[in-house]
Design an enzyme around this catalytic site. Sequence first.
Site, mmCIF file in Angstrom:
data_model
loop_
_atom_site.group_PDB
_atom_site.id
_atom_site.type_symbol
_atom_site.label_atom_id
_atom_site.label_comp_id
_atom_site.label_asym_id
_atom_site.label_seq_id
_atom_site.Cartn_x
_atom_site.Cartn_y
_atom_site.Cartn_z
ATOM 1 C CG ASN A 10 13.029 73.272 65.354
ATOM 2 O OD1 ASN A 10 13.114 73.918 66.286
ATOM 3 N ND2 ASN A 10 12.112 72.083 65.325
ATOM 4 C CE LYS A 12 13.617 69.473 66.971
ATOM 5 N NZ LYS A 12 13.317 68.420 66.924
ATOM 6 C CG HIS A 97 8.001 70.321 65.469
ATOM 7 N ND1 HIS A 97 8.245 69.395 66.591
ATOM 8 C CD2 HIS A 97 8.950 70.358 64.683
ATOM 9 C CE1 HIS A 97 9.469 68.721 66.068
ATOM 10 N NE2 HIS A 97 10.005 69.352 65.139
ATOM 11 C CD GLU A 99 10.443 67.973 69.096
ATOM 12 O OE1 GLU A 99 10.530 69.106 68.989
ATOM 13 O OE2 GLU A 99 11.261 67.037 68.318
ATOM 14 C CD GLU A 169 10.003 68.215 60.822
ATOM 15 O OE1 GLU A 169 11.065 68.415 60.517
ATOM 16 O OE2 GLU A 169 9.329 68.537 61.813
ATOM 17 N N GLY A 175 14.754 62.967 65.303
ATOM 18 C CA GLY A 175 15.513 63.002 66.211
ATOM 19 C C GLY A 175 16.208 61.261 66.531
ATOM 20 C CB SER A 216 17.387 61.689 61.035
ATOM 21 O OG SER A 216 16.740 61.407 62.221
HETATM 22 P P1 PGA Z 1 15.894 66.201 63.620
HETATM 23 O O1 PGA Z 1 14.475 67.235 63.813
HETATM 24 O O2 PGA Z 1 16.832 66.773 62.293
HETATM 25 O O3 PGA Z 1 16.740 66.348 64.877
HETATM 26 O O4 PGA Z 1 15.420 64.842 63.444
HETATM 27 C C1 PGA Z 1 13.686 67.663 62.759
HETATM 28 C C2 PGA Z 1 12.641 68.623 63.455
HETATM 29 O O5 PGA Z 1 12.170 68.304 64.404
HETATM 30 O O6 PGA Z 1 12.422 69.483 62.564
#
Ligand code: PGA
Length: 254
Positions: A10, A12, A97, A99, A169, A175, A216
Amino acid sequence: MKRTPLIAGNWKMHLTEAQAVTLARKLLWGLTRLPAGGVEVLLCPPFTALSSLHKLLISDPIRLGGQNMHASTQGAFTGEISPLMLAEFCQYVILGHSERRALFQETDEDINLKARSAVQHGLVPILCVGETLAERQAGRAETIIYAQLMAGLQQVGIHRGSQLVIAYEPVWAIGTGQTATPEVVNQLIAATIRPALVRLFGEPVGQAIRVLYGGSVNAGNAVVFLSQPEIDGALVGGASLDSDAFLAIVSAAL
Ligand code: PGA
């Protein structure tokens, strides 16, 4: 049940079109050096890079996905992307997601409309579910995840397990460099996510749906997550922007 692992990047809101093509070329080159088959690789770049990556990957097994979409096929929705537009380039679309839920106020009802529409247009939704730290500390993780699945997936008309992917997740692990414990994730999938999928779609379909872990994941920890029997792959954010790290995560799934 044997489910083919899926490693999804992803990207982003990162990378211009030119940068995305450069990264995809590095990944293509790296993937040719790994044993063929055994793992499905998916890239979810920004919308602006989809057309170029589609051309680049046309004869390659790497899949493409969107990071979001509108539920409608067309209309006066300034700034939105429709499932028909995505389906020209993509096989998958990330929906719900955290976010999108937290920063753009997407509700389970919005996500459900999108998931139904995605399936109708031949796209495989990657439905993201997960609890916040406060919800985990209050002992509500399982309840929250079960409710997100039930609401997000109602009347989603799938007939095969390959038509849907779930990404677990935990919001507090995205993140942040903090990860959930692989055994805890495995247990949560076995006790909460898989039973919800079987309840919604019946035994054979529910058992065949892949469940990814995200939050992460990196080159160092991928192998311990991917060796858990219930974890069928990873949704990778930050580490998917680094070709060496992403290739190492793909290798960990082989
Ligand atoms: P990350 O993000 O690996 O940077 O923690 C995962 C995601 O948001 O799908």
